[in-house]
Design a protein around this motif. Structure first.
Motif, PDB file in Angstrom:
ATOM      1  N   TYR A 202       0.827  -1.196   0.000  1.00 12.56           N
ATOM      2  CA  TYR A 202       0.000   0.000   0.000  1.00 12.56           C
ATOM      3  C   TYR A 202       0.868   1.255   0.000  1.00 12.56           C
ATOM      4  O   TYR A 202       2.075   1.218   0.244  1.00 12.56           O
ATOM      5  CB  TYR A 202      -0.939   0.012   1.213  1.00 12.56           C
ATOM      6  CG  TYR A 202      -0.243   0.039   2.560  1.00 12.56           C
ATOM      7  CD1 TYR A 202       0.170   1.246   3.145  1.00 12.56           C
ATOM      8  CD2 TYR A 202       0.021  -1.144   3.249  1.00 12.56           C
ATOM      9  CE1 TYR A 202       0.802   1.276   4.370  1.00 12.56           C
ATOM     10  CE2 TYR A 202       0.656  -1.120   4.482  1.00 12.56           C
ATOM     11  CZ  TYR A 202       1.043   0.087   5.040  1.00 12.56           C
ATOM     12  OH  TYR A 202       1.683   0.115   6.256  1.00 12.56           O
ATOM     13  N   ILE A 217      -3.659   3.395   0.882  1.00 14.71           N
ATOM     14  CA  ILE A 217      -4.220   3.091  -0.436  1.00 14.71           C
ATOM     15  C   ILE A 217      -3.640   1.765  -0.900  1.00 14.71           C
ATOM     16  O   ILE A 217      -2.433   1.655  -1.158  1.00 14.71           O
ATOM     17  CB  ILE A 217      -3.883   4.196  -1.454  1.00 14.71           C
ATOM     18  CG1 ILE A 217      -4.279   5.581  -0.920  1.00 14.71           C
ATOM     19  CG2 ILE A 217      -4.577   3.914  -2.784  1.00 14.71           C
ATOM     20  CD1 ILE A 217      -3.743   6.721  -1.762  1.00 14.71           C
ATOM     21  N   HIS A 218      -4.456   0.744  -1.000  1.00 12.77           N
ATOM     22  CA  HIS A 218      -3.978  -0.567  -1.436  1.00 12.77           C
ATOM     23  C   HIS A 218      -3.517  -0.490  -2.893  1.00 12.77           C
ATOM     24  O   HIS A 218      -4.219   0.026  -3.764  1.00 12.77           O
ATOM     25  CB  HIS A 218      -5.078  -1.614  -1.306  1.00 12.77           C
ATOM     26  CG  HIS A 218      -4.658  -2.971  -1.803  1.00 12.77           C
ATOM     27  ND1 HIS A 218      -3.803  -3.786  -1.086  1.00 12.77           N
ATOM     28  CD2 HIS A 218      -4.947  -3.624  -2.951  1.00 12.77           C
ATOM     29  CE1 HIS A 218      -3.597  -4.896  -1.773  1.00 12.77           C
ATOM     30  NE2 HIS A 218      -4.283  -4.822  -2.907  1.00 12.77           N
ATOM     31  N   THR A 219      -2.317  -1.003  -3.140  1.00 13.28           N
ATOM     32  CA  THR A 219      -1.773  -1.037  -4.502  1.00 13.28           C
ATOM     33  C   THR A 219      -1.468  -2.497  -4.863  1.00 13.28           C
ATOM     34  O   THR A 219      -2.319  -3.221  -5.321  1.00 13.28           O
ATOM     35  CB  THR A 219      -0.515  -0.160  -4.609  1.00 13.28           C
ATOM     36  OG1 THR A 219       0.426  -0.542  -3.586  1.00 13.28           O
ATOM     37  CG2 THR A 219      -0.868   1.310  -4.437  1.00 13.28           C
ATOM     38  N   ALA A 223       5.015  -1.690  -2.990  1.00 12.47           N
ATOM     39  CA  ALA A 223       4.791  -0.328  -3.500  1.00 12.47           C
ATOM     40  C   ALA A 223       6.062   0.489  -3.295  1.00 12.47           C
ATOM     41  O   ALA A 223       6.559   0.615  -2.181  1.00 12.47           O
ATOM     42  CB  ALA A 223       3.614   0.312  -2.770  1.00 12.47           C
ATOM     43  N   HIS A 234      -3.453  12.431 -11.754  1.00  7.57           N
ATOM     44  CA  HIS A 234      -3.070  11.049 -11.491  1.00  7.57           C
ATOM     45  C   HIS A 234      -1.557  10.870 -11.360  1.00  7.57           C
ATOM     46  O   HIS A 234      -0.780  11.571 -12.005  1.00  7.57           O
ATOM     47  CB  HIS A 234      -3.588  10.129 -12.606  1.00  7.57           C
ATOM     48  CG  HIS A 234      -5.077  10.104 -12.702  1.00  7.57           C
ATOM     49  ND1 HIS A 234      -5.775  10.912 -13.579  1.00  7.57           N
ATOM     50  CD2 HIS A 234      -6.012   9.402 -12.007  1.00  7.57           C
ATOM     51  CE1 HIS A 234      -7.070  10.688 -13.440  1.00  7.57           C
ATOM     52  NE2 HIS A 234      -7.241   9.780 -12.490  1.00  7.57           N
ATOM     53  N   ASN A 239       5.040  -1.170  -8.281  1.00  8.32           N
ATOM     54  CA  ASN A 239       4.969  -2.195  -7.239  1.00  8.32           C
ATOM     55  C   ASN A 239       6.032  -3.245  -7.541  1.00  8.32           C
ATOM     56  O   ASN A 239       5.836  -4.123  -8.378  1.00  8.32           O
ATOM     57  CB  ASN A 239       3.577  -2.815  -7.212  1.00  8.32           C
ATOM     58  CG  ASN A 239       2.491  -1.775  -6.997  1.00  8.32           C
ATOM     59  OD1 ASN A 239       2.521  -1.025  -6.027  1.00  8.32           O
ATOM     60  ND2 ASN A 239       1.543  -1.703  -7.915  1.00  8.32           N
ATOM     61  N   SER A 246       0.437   0.787 -10.294  1.00 14.02           N
ATOM     62  CA  SER A 246      -0.885   1.275  -9.916  1.00 14.02           C
ATOM     63  C   SER A 246      -1.057   2.724 -10.354  1.00 14.02           C
ATOM     64  O   SER A 246      -0.101   3.499 -10.406  1.00 14.02           O
ATOM     65  CB  SER A 246      -1.079   1.180  -8.398  1.00 14.02           C
ATOM     66  OG  SER A 246      -1.008  -0.158  -7.956  1.00 14.02           O
ATOM     67  N   LEU A 248      -3.012   6.088  -9.264  1.00 14.53           N
ATOM     68  CA  LEU A 248      -3.715   6.691  -8.139  1.00 14.53           C
ATOM     69  C   LEU A 248      -4.282   8.048  -8.508  1.00 14.53           C
ATOM     70  O   LEU A 248      -3.689   8.797  -9.284  1.00 14.53           O
ATOM     71  CB  LEU A 248      -2.770   6.870  -6.941  1.00 14.53           C
ATOM     72  CG  LEU A 248      -2.021   5.642  -6.421  1.00 14.53           C
ATOM     73  CD1 LEU A 248      -1.290   6.005  -5.129  1.00 14.53           C
ATOM     74  CD2 LEU A 248      -2.938   4.460  -6.213  1.00 14.53           C
ATOM     75  N   THR A 254      -7.373   7.457  -4.138  1.00 18.31           N
ATOM     76  CA  THR A 254      -7.830   6.099  -4.390  1.00 18.31           C
ATOM     77  C   THR A 254      -7.043   5.483  -5.542  1.00 18.31           C
ATOM     78  O   THR A 254      -6.480   6.192  -6.377  1.00 18.31           O
ATOM     79  CB  THR A 254      -9.330   6.075  -4.750  1.00 18.31           C
ATOM     80  OG1 THR A 254      -9.554   6.932  -5.883  1.00 18.31           O
ATOM     81  CG2 THR A 254     -10.177   6.532  -3.578  1.00 18.31           C
ATOM     82  N   ASN A 255      -7.045   4.158  -5.568  1.00 10.29           N
ATOM     83  CA  ASN A 255      -6.436   3.398  -6.655  1.00 10.29           C
ATOM     84  C   ASN A 255      -7.474   3.243  -7.757  1.00 10.29           C
ATOM     85  O   ASN A 255      -8.537   2.663  -7.538  1.00 10.29           O
ATOM     86  CB  ASN A 255      -5.997   2.027  -6.129  1.00 10.29           C
ATOM     87  CG  ASN A 255      -5.224   1.218  -7.164  1.00 10.29           C
ATOM     88  OD1 ASN A 255      -5.280   1.483  -8.356  1.00 10.29           O
ATOM     89  ND2 ASN A 255      -4.494   0.219  -6.692  1.00 10.29           N
ATOM     90  N   THR A 258      -4.724  -0.479 -12.700  1.00 11.47           N
ATOM     91  CA  THR A 258      -3.496  -1.254 -12.547  1.00 11.47           C
ATOM     92  C   THR A 258      -2.963  -1.673 -13.910  1.00 11.47           C
ATOM     93  O   THR A 258      -3.735  -2.126 -14.770  1.00 11.47           O
ATOM     94  CB  THR A 258      -3.741  -2.519 -11.703  1.00 11.47           C
ATOM     95  OG1 THR A 258      -4.301  -2.144 -10.439  1.00 11.47           O
ATOM     96  CG2 THR A 258      -2.438  -3.263 -11.456  1.00 11.47           C
TER      97      THR A 258
END
Length: 320
Positions: A202, A217-219, A223, A234, A239, A246, A248, A254-255, A258
């Motif tokens: 994240y 923020i989950h990636t 990360a 953006h 990762n 990712s 964002l 937010t993500n 991908t």
């Protein structure tokens, strides 16, 4: 910066047409730089540099590209267009990461293996050491505040981020953020500090004024590093363990997408000037990849040296 470092010129016998503009890639495990013709996407020259070149940074006038050779303890200045060696600057100890403040007054290097940050005054030509700041453990990436008053530094092993006052060269504060923090990014207005958590999956969102993690923020796994998409909204996050990138949204934090189907260990990224293609180094391979940003697909790979890391275009898309 208590002493003045003078540039030492060195001609190494490398010749390349003055009109050529090359993509420059650092091969950190080969002590070399690959020069790639952007149009043909082929390596045209491999240039030896100092041991373990990891990161690079253009000079404020964009006429030179500084390559930091961390184990060789020096900087090499390349012509930003062609990659031709201009000069060497010795006695810069363990320059793993490097950067200029926005006001061009400060030049900072992170000593990953020496556990310190070195801060230099910069007058447009010379680098004068102001202070060496002990900062354990393993200072890694950095980002400067827009007003050039603070440099933020991640500490990989201790799992912290530190804020250093540039005027006084003192540590303002440190705070724990998680496992193996790496790349840093400030959202517009310096509202939030984003940190890629290479030991997790994240990006941590930090209210750095309150010294508080306000969101994650989950990636994907590992990360690591950031790059603007230059659309005003953006940013990209590589990762390194998950082998994805990712996308964002800086406004919503937010993500929103991908990029998959990549080689192992995506790390540093650069956009072409027209923003159509994203070039990325794959640290765990000997390749650089080219991604079509319309389709988000990997369309080509280019073989370079071992463990490619930093990458640079002279005619690159601007960061902001």
């Amino acid at each position: 910066m208590r002493f003045l470092l003078c540039a030492v010129s060195l001609f190494v016998g490398f010749q390349h047409p003055a009109e050529a503009e090359n993509v420059i890639v650092l091969n950190s495990a080969d002590a070399s730089v690959s020069l790639i013709d952007e149009a043909t996407q082929k390596v045209v020259e491999t240039l030896p540099v100092g041991k373990e070149p990891h990161h690079l940074m253009p000079t404020p006038d964009n006429q030179s590209l500084i390559v930091a050779n961390s184990v060789a303890n020096n900087l090499v200045f390349l012509d930003a267009k062609t990659g031709k060696v201009q000069r060497w600057l010795p006695d810069i100890e363990d320059p793993y990461q490097l950067g200029f403040s926005y006001d061009r007054k400060w030049f900072v290097t992170n000593g990953l293996r020496l556990d310190r940050v070195d801060i230099y005054h910069y007058d447009g030509k010379n680098f004068t050491l102001a202070k060496r700041v002990p900062l354990a453990t393993m200072p890694s990436h950095m980002v400067f505040s827009a007003d050039s008053k603070i440099v933020f530094v991640t500490l990989q092993v201790s799992g912290e981020v530190a804020a250093i006052d540039l005027a006084t060269q003192t540590v303002l504060w440190k705070m724990p953020v998680g496992r193996s923090p790496a790349g840093l990014w400030l959202t517009p207005g310096d509202r939030y500090l984003l940190i890629g958590m290479t030991g997790a999956d994240y990006v941590a969102v930090i209210d750095w004024r309150a010294r508080k993690i306000v969101k994650t923020i989950h990636t994907d796994k590992g990360a690591h590093n950031f790059r603007s998409m230059v659309d005003g909204r953006h940013i990209l996050v590589s990762n390194r363990v998950g082998s994805t990138i990712s996308i964002l949204d800086e406004n919503t934090l937010t993500n929103v997408g991908t990029i998959t189907g990549l080689l192992a260990g995506p790390d540093d990224m650069e956009l072409t000037a027209d923003k159509r293609y994203l070039w990325v180094t794959f640290r765990f391979t000997r390749y650089v990849g080219v991604i079509d940003m319309k389709t988000l697909k990997l369309v080509n790979t280019i073989k370079v040296g071992k463990s490619p890391h930093g990458i640079y275009f002279y005619n690159r898309a601007p960061l902001a």
